[in-house]
Design an enzyme around this catalytic site. Structure first.
Site, PDB file in Angstrom:
ATOM      1  N   ASN A   1       0.835  -1.206   0.000  1.00  0.00           N
ATOM      2  CA  ASN A   1       0.000   0.000   0.000  1.00  0.00           C
ATOM      3  C   ASN A   1       0.868   1.254   0.000  1.00  0.00           C
ATOM      4  O   ASN A   1       1.569   1.477  -0.986  1.00  0.00           O
ATOM      5  CB  ASN A   1      -1.072  -0.014   1.091  1.00  0.00           C
ATOM      6  CG  ASN A   1      -0.590  -0.226   2.491  1.00  0.00           C
ATOM      7  OD1 ASN A   1      -0.062  -1.280   2.824  1.00  0.00           O
ATOM      8  ND2 ASN A   1      -0.783   0.757   3.352  1.00  0.00           N
ATOM      9  N   ASP A   2       0.915   2.070   1.037  1.00  0.00           N
ATOM     10  CA  ASP A   2       1.473   3.415   0.965  1.00  0.00           C
ATOM     11  C   ASP A   2       2.927   3.461   0.496  1.00  0.00           C
ATOM     12  O   ASP A   2       3.764   2.703   0.998  1.00  0.00           O
ATOM     13  CB  ASP A   2       1.439   4.078   2.347  1.00  0.00           C
ATOM     14  CG  ASP A   2       0.055   4.121   2.943  1.00  0.00           C
ATOM     15  OD1 ASP A   2      -0.893   3.675   2.291  1.00  0.00           O
ATOM     16  OD2 ASP A   2      -0.072   4.609   4.084  1.00  0.00           O
ATOM     17  N   PRO A   3       3.253   4.390  -0.423  1.00  0.00           N
ATOM     18  CA  PRO A   3       4.672   4.688  -0.672  1.00  0.00           C
ATOM     19  C   PRO A   3       5.271   5.382   0.545  1.00  0.00           C
ATOM     20  O   PRO A   3       4.611   6.207   1.189  1.00  0.00           O
ATOM     21  CB  PRO A   3       4.632   5.628  -1.885  1.00  0.00           C
ATOM     22  CG  PRO A   3       3.272   6.249  -1.852  1.00  0.00           C
ATOM     23  CD  PRO A   3       2.362   5.228  -1.243  1.00  0.00           C
TER      24      PRO A   3
END
Length: 676
Positions: free
Chosen positions: A46-48
């Site tokens: 998911n999140d960078p």
């Protein structure tokens, strides 16, 4: 023996985490595998995180589950690139261990070795991340450092470096503030819809400087903040600061989204430009009608059971509840009396339905089976509603025209004992028209459903001059259910961010990086011509339609025109990117875009405000296997959408539904894969 077995288990898990990220994928050409967007070789992403440029390499860290294709067991994955296009997968950088997940954060190069982590003349890379303790969900800010260009990482023995005893304190963005010679940490108080700013001279000891918020959109929790400065209209003498905040909730339009604020930051406090949000004010009129109940004078004839609703209406939020907003007057129904675990119900006296609509303000959790408002006729539920996981009450409406003349009652039920285990209600009206939900005043980054958890690179060289960021190309509504294997999720293409004057206001613009031009291959061009209503033009001759870059310019005198593109078309399949000038909107219709039945929230039509510029409309579309990124008028309006079409249905078309338009130019490039 027990301790030895436990140690062996942790050792084996650690080894699996370190090496599983580096196992080769098959051919990186699975169905829906993006070919010029970053995706993990396998498992969940998911999140960078921790985006940093150092010594010729762009580093991309990201939240990653090495043990499966769903969210959980979070570590930091890692990849590097020299051109932002071709990525080399590296082993897991910062693994989950000792009962602590590795949540989102950022990374910097500590050029002056203020942290003391460096060795010799090479400055250390320092990651600042949220550690989430699995036993009780405590969220704290922690450090790790690397002295070999990010290949191996050591967690700081003094972790955590910041702990405020909270379960909603996360996603630190760290930057160096040169005028005050200190590090700044921007971190989210997620449930309170606030951003905190901390200062440090060594990355280890942090002092609270100020807070910002709530402001703009507050229906969802605030996550993944970013803070940076940009020249306005390219003028280096006119600098503005941008604070970006992501929102995640069922109450957010589309489920996940991001907003931004423009103002100034002096090393202590972010100050919002006083007129920035004025252009986004909601013009929706409050509904009119006969007030059935406002709860200002107590419960009256309403009868309660259980302990959730208490003996009288609430005066806003209860202790330990996040701030409640959007209700009328001083009182409302709130089943948080006693916390999430409290249960009960409350039912009104009977009344006769005399108007075609019942409007009401509702908030709280989203559970149609255990947490709901219902309309009862003869003791049976005929209509119901639930909250949208928000402490901000908003309007909803029941169409009761078929029940006019019937005796009815309203019941509020709370049988939910987990997170978001409460419901709120206020201002019930009998009306001639349905209430429209309030739209939050916010500057949205992207009007599509699939651009979230945005993060920007630190350390970009001054001679480059760009501010670059990237986003998670998915949505918390259905991200764990998308039909991809053996991986889930991809990132947007890196985007260049700028500040421009748009319709007299300071606004953010985004454009794909110029490096993408290096992927262009076969080109299809269409000459200038007039397109009229009911006309469809086939864009033939494209061999590989799932990897395209489309650039088109339209000239429009007919402001009632509706036109656009139909992509990946075939029998019962198309994705429509349309422009309805009569309504000043663009839209993406993916209701028939291919695989849409894997989640109820996936199919739909998303819209964005769009206007002509001097009678012109410039369209730039990037289509990869599994996604669309659409940039209008040099990135003034952006939409990002996932699609999962049948690759055998390859037709691309131009359509005109109403009026006529002039196609000035059209160029279509096939884009090469960055993996094969």
């Amino acid at each position: 023996m027990k301790h030895a077995l436990r140690y062996l288990f942790f050792l084996l898990s650690f080894v699996q985490i370190i090496f599983s990220c580096n196992e080769p994928a098959k051919n990186y050409d699975e169905p829906f595998r993006p070919q010029f967007h970053f995706s993990p070789q396998k498992n969940w992403m998911n999140d960078p995180n921790g985006l940093v440029y150092f010594d010729g390499e762009y580093h991309l860290f990201y939240q990653y589950n090495p043990l499966g294709d769903r969210w959980g067991h979070m570590s930091w994955g890692h990849a590097v690139s020299k051109d932002l296009l071709h990525w080399e997968h590296l082993p897991v950088a910062i693994p989950e261990e000792n009962g602590s997940m590795i949540y989102s954060g950022s990374a910097v190069v500590d050029w002056q070795n203020s942290s003391g982590f460096g060795k010799g003349d090479v400055p250390p890379m320092v990651a600042v991340y949220t550690g989430r303790r699995n036993s009780d969900d405590r969220q704290t800010q922690c450090l790790a450092y690397s002295n070999d260009h990010g290949r191996t990482w050591t967690k700081y023995d003094g972790n955590p470096v910041l702990d405020i005893q909270s379960n909603n304190f996360r996603d630190p963005k760290v930057l160096w503030h040169d005028p005050t010679s200190k590090w700044i940490m921007v971190v989210s108080m997620a449930a309170e819809r606030k951003i905190r700013f901390y200062g440090s001279h060594n990355l280890k000891e942090w002092n609270l400087l100020s807070e910002f918020g709530p402001a703009g959109a507050v229906a969802g929790i605030w996550e993944c903040p970013d803070l940076f400065q940009l020249p306005f209209d390219g003028n280096p003498d006119s600098i503005k600061w941008v604070l970006e905040v992501d929102l995640g909730s069922k109450a957010v339009a589309g489920g996940s989204g991001g907003q931004y604020f423009v103002g100034d930051f002096d090393g202590e406090k972010f100050t919002l430009d006083p007129h920035f949000l004025e252009a986004f004010k909601d013009e929706t009129k409050e509904p009119e009608g006969i007030v059935f109940e406002s709860f200002e004078n107590g419960y009256g004839s309403w009868k309660t059971e259980g302990d959730a609703f208490g003996s009288e209406p609430a005066k806003g939020a209860f202790s330990y509840q996040n701030p409640v907003s959007g209700f009328y007057g001083q009182k409302l129904i709130n089943s948080y009396n006693g916390g999430d675990k409290a249960t009960g119900k409350i039912i009104s006296g009977t009344f006769k339905i005399t108007k075609p609509y019942i409007n009401f303000l509702i908030g709280g959790g989203n559970d149609p089976e255990k947490l709901f408002l219902s309309l009862l006729i003869n003791g049976k539920t005929v209509l119901s509603a639930t909250g949208d996981e928000s402490e901000s009450l908003n309007w909803k409406a029941w169409n009761v025209a078929d029940f006019i003349g019937e005796e009815a009652s309203i019941e509020v039920v709370d049988k939910h004992t987990g997170i978001w285990g409460y419901i709120m209600l206020d201002q019930i009206l009998f009306s001639d028209a349905p209430a429209l939900p309030r739209q939050e005043s916010a500057a949205w980054l992207d009007y599509g459903k699939d651009f979230y958890a945005v993060a920007s690179w630190s350390g970009i060289p001054e001679n480059d001059g760009r501010h670059l960021w990237i986003g998670w190309m998915s949505n918390w509504q259905y991200g764990q259910d998308v039909p991809t294997s053996p991986w889930r999720s991809a990132f947007s293409v890196p985007r260049k961010v700028s500040l421009k004057k748009i319709n007299g206001q300071i606004r953010l613009a985004q454009q794909p990086i110029e490096e993408l031009h290096n992927l262009r291959s076969e080109k299809t061009t269409m000459q200038s011509q007039i397109l009229s209503a009911s006309k469809v033009i086939d864009l033939s001759g494209i061999k590989n339609p799932s990897q395209l870059e489309i650039k088109a310019e339209f000239e429009v005198a007919d402001t009632s025109a509706e036109f656009g593109f139909e992509l990946m078309c075939g029998e019962d399949q198309l994705t429509r990117v349309g422009f309805d000038l009569q309504r000043n909107t663009m839209y993406v219709d993916r209701t028939r875009s291919g695989k849409v039945d894997f989640h109820k929230d996936f199919p739909g039509v998303q819209t964005a405000p769009t206007t002509l510029k001097n009678g012109q409309l410039a369209v730039h579309i990037l289509m990869d296997k599994g996604s669309l990124e659409i940039f209008i008028n040099d990135g003034e309006t952006v939409m990002t959408e996932l699609i999962f079409p049948d690759p055998q249905k390859k037709e691309q078309r131009l359509f005109v539904k109403k009026g006529s338009v002039k196609l000035k130019s059209l160029d279509v490039w096939q884009l090469k894969s960055t993996w094969n």
